[in-house]
Scaffold this motif. Structure first.
Motif, mmCIF file in Angstrom:
data_model
loop_
_atom_site.group_PDB
_atom_site.id
_atom_site.type_symbol
_atom_site.label_atom_id
_atom_site.label_comp_id
_atom_site.label_asym_id
_atom_site.label_seq_id
_atom_site.Cartn_x
_atom_site.Cartn_y
_atom_site.Cartn_z
ATOM 1 N N THR A 127 -48.465 -2.486 23.102
ATOM 2 C CA THR A 127 -47.998 -3.558 23.987
ATOM 3 C C THR A 127 -46.533 -3.345 24.335
ATOM 4 O O THR A 127 -46.145 -3.412 25.508
ATOM 5 N N ASN A 128 -45.748 -3.045 23.310
ATOM 6 C CA ASN A 128 -44.317 -2.851 23.528
ATOM 7 C C ASN A 128 -44.060 -1.692 24.500
ATOM 8 O O ASN A 128 -43.273 -1.802 25.441
ATOM 9 N N ASN A 129 -44.756 -0.575 24.270
ATOM 10 C CA ASN A 129 -44.541 0.595 25.125
ATOM 11 C C ASN A 129 -44.967 0.337 26.561
ATOM 12 O O ASN A 129 -44.302 0.770 27.501
ATOM 13 N N ILE A 130 -46.083 -0.357 26.713
ATOM 14 C CA ILE A 130 -46.565 -0.642 28.077
ATOM 15 C C ILE A 130 -45.560 -1.552 28.788
ATOM 16 O O ILE A 130 -45.258 -1.357 29.961
ATOM 17 N N VAL A 131 -45.032 -2.529 28.049
ATOM 18 C CA VAL A 131 -44.035 -3.427 28.653
ATOM 19 C C VAL A 131 -42.791 -2.638 29.078
ATOM 20 O O VAL A 131 -42.261 -2.826 30.173
ATOM 21 N N VAL A 132 -42.358 -1.699 28.203
ATOM 22 C CA VAL A 132 -41.184 -0.875 28.548
ATOM 23 C C VAL A 132 -41.476 -0.061 29.812
ATOM 24 O O VAL A 132 -40.651 0.024 30.726
ATOM 25 N N ALA A 133 -42.680 0.551 29.859
ATOM 26 C CA ALA A 133 -43.040 1.366 31.028
ATOM 27 C C ALA A 133 -43.075 0.508 32.298
ATOM 28 O O ALA A 133 -42.564 0.914 33.347
ATOM 29 N N ILE A 134 -43.645 -0.701 32.178
ATOM 30 C CA ILE A 134 -43.723 -1.593 33.344
ATOM 31 C C ILE A 134 -42.308 -1.965 33.804
ATOM 32 O O ILE A 134 -42.001 -1.939 34.995
ATOM 33 N N PHE A 135 -41.448 -2.270 32.842
ATOM 34 C CA PHE A 135 -40.071 -2.629 33.219
ATOM 35 C C PHE A 135 -39.327 -1.431 33.814
ATOM 36 O O PHE A 135 -38.556 -1.590 34.763
ATOM 37 N N ALA A 136 -39.565 -0.241 33.248
ATOM 38 C CA ALA A 136 -38.915 0.956 33.802
ATOM 39 C C ALA A 136 -39.297 1.113 35.273
ATOM 40 O O ALA A 136 -38.496 1.543 36.095
ATOM 41 N N PHE A 137 -40.534 0.744 35.588
ATOM 42 C CA PHE A 137 -41.000 0.840 36.975
ATOM 43 C C PHE A 137 -40.436 -0.304 37.829
ATOM 44 O O PHE A 137 -39.812 -0.088 38.867
ATOM 45 N N LEU A 138 -40.618 -1.521 37.332
ATOM 46 C CA LEU A 138 -40.260 -2.693 38.145
ATOM 47 C C LEU A 138 -38.759 -2.790 38.415
ATOM 48 O O LEU A 138 -38.350 -3.210 39.503
#
Lengths: 327, 251
Positions: free
Chosen positions: A171-182
């Protein structure tokens, strides 16, 4: 008076037709609807266009025109609805679209990886030369543990079961990846910050653990999941940077349109990233903290999973899938 | 200022859809937010009640970590699922609407006026993380105030916007279809009758009586004997209904 009678007659004549169109449009579209039915809708659509024009001419703001406009729009949407072949579309997405996006972003991906590695080097140099700066990147508790000769990853499974650990990490990694994109929406600056900070932290932590002779242990923990995890963060970052680029250099398109296209393209890459992060989370929860797994096995798992990611991003697994079929 | 989405179809027909501004959007969001909060509150109160006797209800919270793991999952998972999936799932299933949007009379459409697919819905919802920065959807709200189509960043990214739905449309076809015995009204007269019937309850009694009498006279109707009061209101309303449904009126 003649016109009134004509219009009343027109209204009477057309109601059944409109009802039939409304019924057809309410029915969920079925796969394999016959051609005759589709052609009938085309004819009904043209009739509706005529009716709407007439109604607007007679009563531009009336309920009749509003009703016909709503019916016309629904028919327009039904006729222009893209085909729905989920299996083929999924295959196309993973075998063709995502590799095409990655190929288009090749330069940005390379730049993002370079930034990440440069930041990691900076972080390493900073803490290697000025050890007290480690407190900028690690918590007090982590620092105390390392000073005592232990890694915070030791005995992780005694604190939490692998399943929960995996779920939390993924969950943490996916959130980081989403934020890196957004965060690329802020002209790419947010993404550059996330990539830079992650690189700095990685380098700094390795320098800090190295000072106490624990860098090898940290590498052993990280290698199985880290190859893909860090690559994926860089890929998501590259997609984020492309958002910033679309805003800064939209080319011959409008800024909004360029941004929208960049989001759609980058979103596909992000989907692949999220899927690979699920796997990385499972490895980090089940493999990385398990002391019984030797370093060689971890390296093989890490590199193997990395190769899988490379095949998916480059589209080479399409060729691998085709090769046996052609033989 | 009323903003509109102009769609030019291949048949050279221009379609205008009224765009929902920050007010309409916020209204819909607040309703949806209340629905989610209510669900979560009910769930949080119901789970301890269902799985432990009333007397031990407070113990559930006092010794929270002592509860079985499956019960904690049951306690946390549905509210989290509702929180994260409420918008994307309902917008997809309800074709660009949520209960809040439906109550506010708005729906999501693409720039072509179509119902958005899964991709745009996912994109506009993932971008909520940005629109909600720094708190309380401030960035999103600000963006809706300054953009041409009153959209937040998520909508710009997904190529979507919110428009007001024509609620009259479906009722109008029903009213037309109810006209079983043939039309004797021309479209203008039919519009007037429908408009008056739709607004009947919003008008004061003297106004609606005057309007109905005027309209019935223009249709060549012999008016019911005027006695005033609500009784006469009912007679006029009934007569207009009969005319709408084709059992009288016209010349």
């Amino acid at each position: 008076m003649v016109i009134d009678t004509y219009l009343a007659h027109w209204l009477e004549k057309r109601v059944a037709h409109w009802q039939s169109v409304a019924r057809r449009l309410r029915r969920p579209a079925q796969r394999g609807s016959d051609v005759a039915e589709a052609m009938q809708l085309v004819v009904q659509y043209r009739d509706l266009a005529r009716d709407l024009s007439l109604a607007r001419g007679v009563l531009p703001q009336g309920r009749l025109a509003a009703m016909l406009q709503s019916l016309f729009l629904a028919a327009h949407e039904e006729l222009h609805r893209p085909p729905f072949f989920p299996r083929q579309q999924l295959l196309d997405l993973f075998l063709r679209d995502i590799p095409a996006v990655a190929a288009r972003l090749r330069g940005v991906i390379a730049a993002t990886f370079t930034l990440f590695i440069a930041s990691a080097l900076c972080g390493w140099l900073l803490v290697f030369n000025y050890p007290p700066l480690a407190s900028l990147f690690a918590s007090e508790q982590m620092i105390e543990m390392v000073r005592a000769g232990n890694l915070w990853t030791d005995n992780l499974l005694n604190v939490m079961p692998s399943s929960l650990l995996s779920l939390g990490i993924m969950t943490n990694n996916i959130v980081v990846a989403i934020f890196a994109f957004l965060l690329g929406s802020f002209y790419g600056l947010g993404t550059l910050y996330i990539i830079g900070m992650n690189g700095l932290m990685l380098g700094a932590i390795f320098a800090f653990t190295g000072e106490y002779g624990l860098a090898g242990g940290l590498f052993k923990f990280v290698v199985a999941h880290g190859v893909v995890e860090l690559s994926v963060i860089c890929l998501a970052g590259a997609a984020g940077v492309s958002l910033g680029e679309a805003l800064l250099r939209p080319g011959d398109r409008g800024r909004g349109q360029a941004f929208q296209e960049a989001v759609q393209q980058g979103g596909k890459l992000l989907l692949l990233c999220a899927l690979f992060l699920i796997g990385a989370g499972l490895i980090e929860g089940f493999v990385s903290p398990d002391d019984r797994i030797p370093l060689v096995a971890r390296v093989v798992i890490g590199l193997g999973y990395g190769v899988l990611l490379y095949l998916a991003v480059s589209g080479r697994w399409r060729r691998l899938l085709r090769a046996p079929a052609q033989q | 200022m009323d903003r509109q989405l102009d769609i030019q179809t291949a048949d050279a027909l221009q379609i205008q859809l009224p765009i929902a501004g920050p007010g309409g959007r916020s209204y819909a969001f607040i309703i949806d937010w209340h629905i989610r909060v209510l669900f979560v509150l009910c769930w949080i109160l119901a789970i301890p009640l269902v799985f432990s006797p009333l007397a031990e209800w407070t113990e559930f919270f006092q010794n929270f970590n002592a509860n079985p793991r499956w019960l904690l999952w049951l306690f946390f998972a549905p509210p989290l699922i509702v929180y994260f999936l409420y918008h994307p799932l309902l917008e997809w299933l309800m074709r660009g609407r949520t209960p809040g949007k439906r109550m506010a009379g708005v729906r999501i459409v693409t720039l072509q006026g179509h119902t958005p697919g899964v991709g745009p819905i996912l994109i506009r919802n993932i971008f909520r993380l940005i629109d909600s920065l720094p708190a309380w959807y401030m960035l999103g709200l600000l963006t809706t105030m300054v953009t041409k189509n009153a959209v937040r960043i998520g909508d710009i990214a997904a190529g979507t916007l919110l428009v007001y739905e024509e609620k009259v449309a479906s009722k109008t076809l029903q009213a037309l279809a109810a006209n079983t015995t043939g039309f004797r009204l021309n479209p203008q007269q039919w519009e007037l009758v429908n408009e008056l019937l739709a607004r009947w309850k919003q008008l004061d009694s003297p106004e609606r009586r005057a309007l109905a009498s005027q309209l019935l006279s223009s249709l060549g109707e012999i008016l019911p004997v005027s006695s005033g009061g609500t009784g006469n209101d009912q007679v006029l309303y009934q007569r207009l209904l009969e005319i709408q449904q084709g059992s009288g009126g016209g010349d």
